[in-house]
Design a protein around this motif. Structure first.
Motif, PDB file in Angstrom:
ATOM      1  N   PHE A  23       0.821  -1.213   0.000  1.00 24.50           N
ATOM      2  CA  PHE A  23       0.000   0.000   0.000  1.00 24.50           C
ATOM      3  C   PHE A  23       0.854   1.262   0.000  1.00 24.50           C
ATOM      4  CE2 PHE A  23      -3.275  -2.999   1.442  1.00 24.50           C
ATOM      5  CZ  PHE A  23      -4.301  -2.649   0.575  1.00 24.50           C
ATOM      6  N   GLY A  24       2.056   1.178   0.539  1.00 24.20           N
ATOM      7  CA  GLY A  24       2.946   2.329   0.477  1.00 24.20           C
ATOM      8  C   GLY A  24       3.300   2.680  -0.955  1.00 24.20           C
ATOM      9  N   VAL A  25       3.676   1.668  -1.743  1.00 21.12           N
ATOM     10  CA  VAL A  25       4.002   1.891  -3.161  1.00 21.12           C
ATOM     11  C   VAL A  25       2.759   2.333  -3.923  1.00 21.12           C
ATOM     12  CG1 VAL A  25       4.765   0.763  -5.297  1.00 21.12           C
ATOM     13  CG2 VAL A  25       5.958   0.301  -3.141  1.00 21.12           C
ATOM     14  N   LEU A  26       1.606   1.705  -3.617  1.00 18.60           N
ATOM     15  CA  LEU A  26       0.350   2.064  -4.286  1.00 18.60           C
ATOM     16  C   LEU A  26       0.002   3.539  -4.059  1.00 18.60           C
ATOM     17  CD1 LEU A  26      -1.944   0.599  -5.890  1.00 18.60           C
ATOM     18  CD2 LEU A  26      -3.171   0.445  -3.716  1.00 18.60           C
ATOM     19  N   ALA A  31       7.253   1.318   6.727  1.00 18.52           N
ATOM     20  CA  ALA A  31       6.621   0.115   7.282  1.00 18.52           C
ATOM     21  C   ALA A  31       7.299  -0.299   8.580  1.00 18.52           C
ATOM     22  CB  ALA A  31       6.666  -1.021   6.260  1.00 18.52           C
ATOM     23  N   ALA A  32       8.627  -0.277   8.591  1.00 19.34           N
ATOM     24  CA  ALA A  32       9.362  -0.674   9.794  1.00 19.34           C
ATOM     25  C   ALA A  32       9.034   0.262  10.961  1.00 19.34           C
ATOM     26  CB  ALA A  32      10.858  -0.667   9.508  1.00 19.34           C
ATOM     27  N   THR A  33       8.940   1.546  10.658  1.00 11.90           N
ATOM     28  CA  THR A  33       8.610   2.526  11.702  1.00 11.90           C
ATOM     29  C   THR A  33       7.220   2.287  12.270  1.00 11.90           C
ATOM     30  OG1 THR A  33      10.030   4.201  10.666  1.00 11.90           O
ATOM     31  CG2 THR A  33       8.327   4.987  12.184  1.00 11.90           C
ATOM     32  N   LEU A  34       6.251   2.054  11.389  1.00 17.74           N
ATOM     33  CA  LEU A  34       4.872   1.857  11.836  1.00 17.74           C
ATOM     34  C   LEU A  34       4.685   0.529  12.561  1.00 17.74           C
ATOM     35  CD1 LEU A  34       2.971   3.284   8.737  1.00 17.74           C
ATOM     36  CD2 LEU A  34       3.052   4.270  11.037  1.00 17.74           C
ATOM     37  N   ILE A  56       0.313   5.082   6.023  1.00 15.96           N
ATOM     38  CA  ILE A  56       1.702   4.842   5.608  1.00 15.96           C
ATOM     39  C   ILE A  56       2.218   5.943   4.700  1.00 15.96           C
ATOM     40  CG2 ILE A  56       1.066   3.370   3.635  1.00 15.96           C
ATOM     41  CD1 ILE A  56       3.684   1.729   4.452  1.00 15.96           C
ATOM     42  N   HIS A  57       1.337   6.568   3.928  1.00 21.04           N
ATOM     43  CA  HIS A  57       1.770   7.626   3.003  1.00 21.04           C
ATOM     44  C   HIS A  57       1.610   9.018   3.623  1.00 21.04           C
ATOM     45  CE1 HIS A  57      -2.504   7.076   2.616  1.00 21.04           C
ATOM     46  NE2 HIS A  57      -2.648   8.156   1.873  1.00 21.04           N
TER      47      HIS A  57
END
Length: 305
Positions: A104-107, A119-122, A154-155
């Motif tokens: 979903f980050g890339v999306l 992602a690692a942070t979240l 994430i974004h």
């Protein structure tokens, strides 16, 4: 700053030759750092309104602005929006938390390396690191909901749409999710919250908008709305026993002695008189008769006001 501005949007449908007004001249705003509870019974036009905000359907009249950009004319405005759908429908259940966040980050426009770092942070923030490689379908309901929220932000969106974020959660998971929602708002995000759990809406929201039959019937700061519908009846709980003279004097100002230790009175002026009469008995509590958001909601949708 108003992150979301909805100006006089309307939507109608045709059903069997009949025109149905689903939404009529609805206007809403949500500022940065604010939680707006958007409430209404089933069929009131709430979902249709949210679909117009999310760019899924276009209003027949009026317009939507997200950070000043109309998503129906400029779809890139939707990159500023995150959504958590009831039932965790914004997750892929066979993927892991790590994979969902990366996808979903890339999306949403992040590069792969950006999505991986975010992602690692979240995962760490939402206490999901140990479960990062577990399929979503094998996570607890509370973990799934935390992941759904993490995926939605994430974004780093300006506006977050939350649909029933605590539905079906146990007490501990509910408290965790409520804390996360408060944190996310404090970071400056605008949150549009929809829920049938009105106690959650009362606790989390800064403002409330109630829709019924396609129209907004109330829109105000949450506590102001509660004050508006609350009465002026007070309950005084005391320690010790009332004397005969105190009972007689309380009766003279129309106070009701509900038990040896509970006195009820109507009106602020009468309250202070009663407190003077009760001296020097210790006070346990003084409580105002206050309406709940649930009671207010039912009065409004039943047109009892």
């Amino acid at each position: 700053m108003n992150v979301l501005e909805v100006e006089n949007i309307s939507k109608h449908y045709r059903q069997g030759g009949t025109r149905i007004e689903a939404v009529r001249s609805v206007s809403l705003t949500v500022r940065e750092g604010e939680v707006l509870a958007f409430l209404g019974p089933n069929g009131a036009g709430k979902t249709t309104t949210i679909k117009m905000i999310a760019g899924l359907i276009e209003p027949h009249t009026g317009q939507v602005g997200i950070a000043g950009i109309n998503p129906h004319r400029h779809p890139q405005a939707l990159r500023k929006v995150g959504a958590v759908l009831e039932g965790n429908r914004n997750l892929y259940w066979r993927l892991t938390p790590e994979e969902n966040l990366a996808y979903f980050g890339v999306l949403k426009g992040l590069t792969r390396s950006q999505a991986k770092r975010r992602a690692a942070t979240l995962l760490e923030r939402f206490e999901l690191t140990e479960k990062r490689k577990t399929a979503v379908q094998n996570l607890s309901r509370g973990m799934q909901q935390k992941l759904a929220i993490a995926t939605a932000i994430i974004h780093d969106p300006l506006l977050l749409l939350l649909d029933e974020p605590t539905l079906g959660l146990d007490v501990e998971a509910t408290q965790t999710v409520k804390a996360l929602i408060r944190e996310i708002a404090q970071e400056g995000r605008a949150i549009l919250l929809t829920t049938h759990q009105l106690d959650i809406a009362e606790e989390l929201s800064d403002r409330v908008a109630i829709i019924q039959k396609g129209e907004i019937v109330a829109q105000a700061p949450t506590q102001e709305l509660i004050r508006q519908f609350s009465g002026t009846h007070y309950v005084i709980e005391i320690e010790g026993e009332l004397t005969f003279e105190q009972r007689e004097t309380l009766a003279a100002i129309e106070a009701t002695i509900e038990s040896d230790r509970v006195v009820s009175i109507r009106g602020t002026e009468a309250l202070y008189q009663a407190l003077g009469i009760l001296k020097p008995l210790p006070l346990v509590r003084v409580k105002r008769d206050q309406s709940s958001l649930t009671e207010i909601f039912l009065k409004l949708v039943r047109n009892e006001v």
